[in-house]
Design an enzyme around this catalytic site. Structure first.
Site, PDB file in Angstrom:
ATOM      1  N   SER A 144      64.134 114.561  39.819  1.00 51.96           N
ATOM      2  CA  SER A 144      64.757 113.416  40.488  1.00 51.96           C
ATOM      3  C   SER A 144      65.959 112.942  39.681  1.00 51.96           C
ATOM      4  O   SER A 144      65.950 113.006  38.441  1.00 51.96           O
ATOM      5  CB  SER A 144      63.753 112.266  40.628  1.00 51.96           C
ATOM      6  OG  SER A 144      64.402 111.096  41.107  1.00 51.96           O
ATOM      7  N   TYR A 157      57.201 106.861  37.791  1.00 52.25           N
ATOM      8  CA  TYR A 157      57.602 108.019  38.605  1.00 52.25           C
ATOM      9  C   TYR A 157      58.617 108.881  37.864  1.00 52.25           C
ATOM     10  O   TYR A 157      58.463 110.109  37.739  1.00 52.25           O
ATOM     11  CB  TYR A 157      58.176 107.522  39.927  1.00 52.25           C
ATOM     12  CG  TYR A 157      58.842 108.581  40.777  1.00 52.25           C
ATOM     13  CD1 TYR A 157      58.102 109.381  41.646  1.00 52.25           C
ATOM     14  CD2 TYR A 157      60.216 108.781  40.710  1.00 52.25           C
ATOM     15  CE1 TYR A 157      58.712 110.349  42.423  1.00 52.25           C
ATOM     16  CE2 TYR A 157      60.838 109.754  41.484  1.00 52.25           C
ATOM     17  CZ  TYR A 157      60.085 110.533  42.337  1.00 52.25           C
ATOM     18  OH  TYR A 157      60.702 111.492  43.106  1.00 52.25           O
TER      19      TYR A 157
END
Length: 252
Positions: A144, A157
């Site tokens: 990400s 996350y």
């Protein structure tokens, strides 16, 4: 030349679906996984079959490593019975969940769920599938952009994705003697239902992301599907152990 076969986790929607469709259009056979929405998975099957592609979908919870031995057995049987092959060529570790919480507010249960789905799951699923992936194959782990930039609310996350990026380098080094490339692809903000669809559905968030992106818009699933396809194609054969960000130049 035998047909290439790709395993894509989380292939029933979003980025995984886009990757499956891109690869199918290039003649790659697909083994996809879905978590719970079999109807969505079967719609992807129908779409790929309408393109003349070969595809099967298997249910898998990437956050439950106790299922991985069974899954590997299912894959082996499917390769033999349906694809007439002993090995598959490409693995895309894509399945994931979104979660928004500050460091102060993150619960242990949330942390453990993120760890299981985004780091422990891909690590041990890949381990179980290594005997089935062909020498000269390719692995793409989805990271990400949040592993580079740090807006409040994504600490847990993004930390899992940081772990994915470090693991990617180690795995690339270990699998190099087999000619297997391993890379981490890091999407920026993408218009999907991920994380409740905020980037797609909230006009203010969408505009803010676009204003902070060099190419002037929010990413689309096909941007990432195409990038995955590129890494698995001939253009990716000399790329390994890399973190490649596909964000349109977000926060440059």
């Amino acid at each position: 030349m035998s047909q290439k076969i790709a395993i894509i986790t989380g292939a029933s929607r979003g980025l995984g679906k886009s990757a499956a469709l891109h690869l199918a259009r290039e003649g790659v056979a697909i083994i996809g996984t879905y978590h719970s929405r079999e109807d969505e998975a079967q719609r992807v099957v129908a779409e790929i079959e309408s393109l003349g592609g070969k595809v099967k979908m298997l249910q898998l919870d990437v956050g439950d490593s106790s299922r991985f031995d069974t899954f590997a057995t299912q894959v082996s049987a499917l390769l033999s019975a349906y694809f007439k092959a002993e090995r598959f060529d490409f693995l895309v570790n894509n399945a994931g969940i979104g979660m928004y919480a500050s460091c102060a507010e993150t619960t242990e249960a949330q942390f453990d769920q993120l760890m299981n789905v985004h780091f422990k799951g891909p690590f041990f699923l890949t381990q179980k599938l290594l005997p089935l992936i062909a020498d000269g194959g390719r692995i793409v782990n989805i990271s990400s952009g949040l592993a580079r930039f740090s807006p409040v609310g994504y600490a847990a996350y993004a930390s899992m994705k940081g772990g994915i990026e470090v693991w990617t380098r180690y795995l690339a080094n270990e699998l190099g003697p087999r000619g297997i490339t391993v890379n981490a692809l890091a999407p920026g903000a993408i218009e999907t239902d991920f994380g409740g669809g905020t980037v797609r559905d909230n006009a203010d968030v969408n505009a803010w992301v676009a204003a902070n992106t060099a190419l002037g818009r929010v990413g689309l699933p096909d941007d990432i599907g195409a990038a995955i396809s590129m890494l698995l194609g001939d253009g990716g054969r000399w790329i390994t152990a890399q973190r490649i960000e596909a964000s349109g130049g977000m926060f440059v």
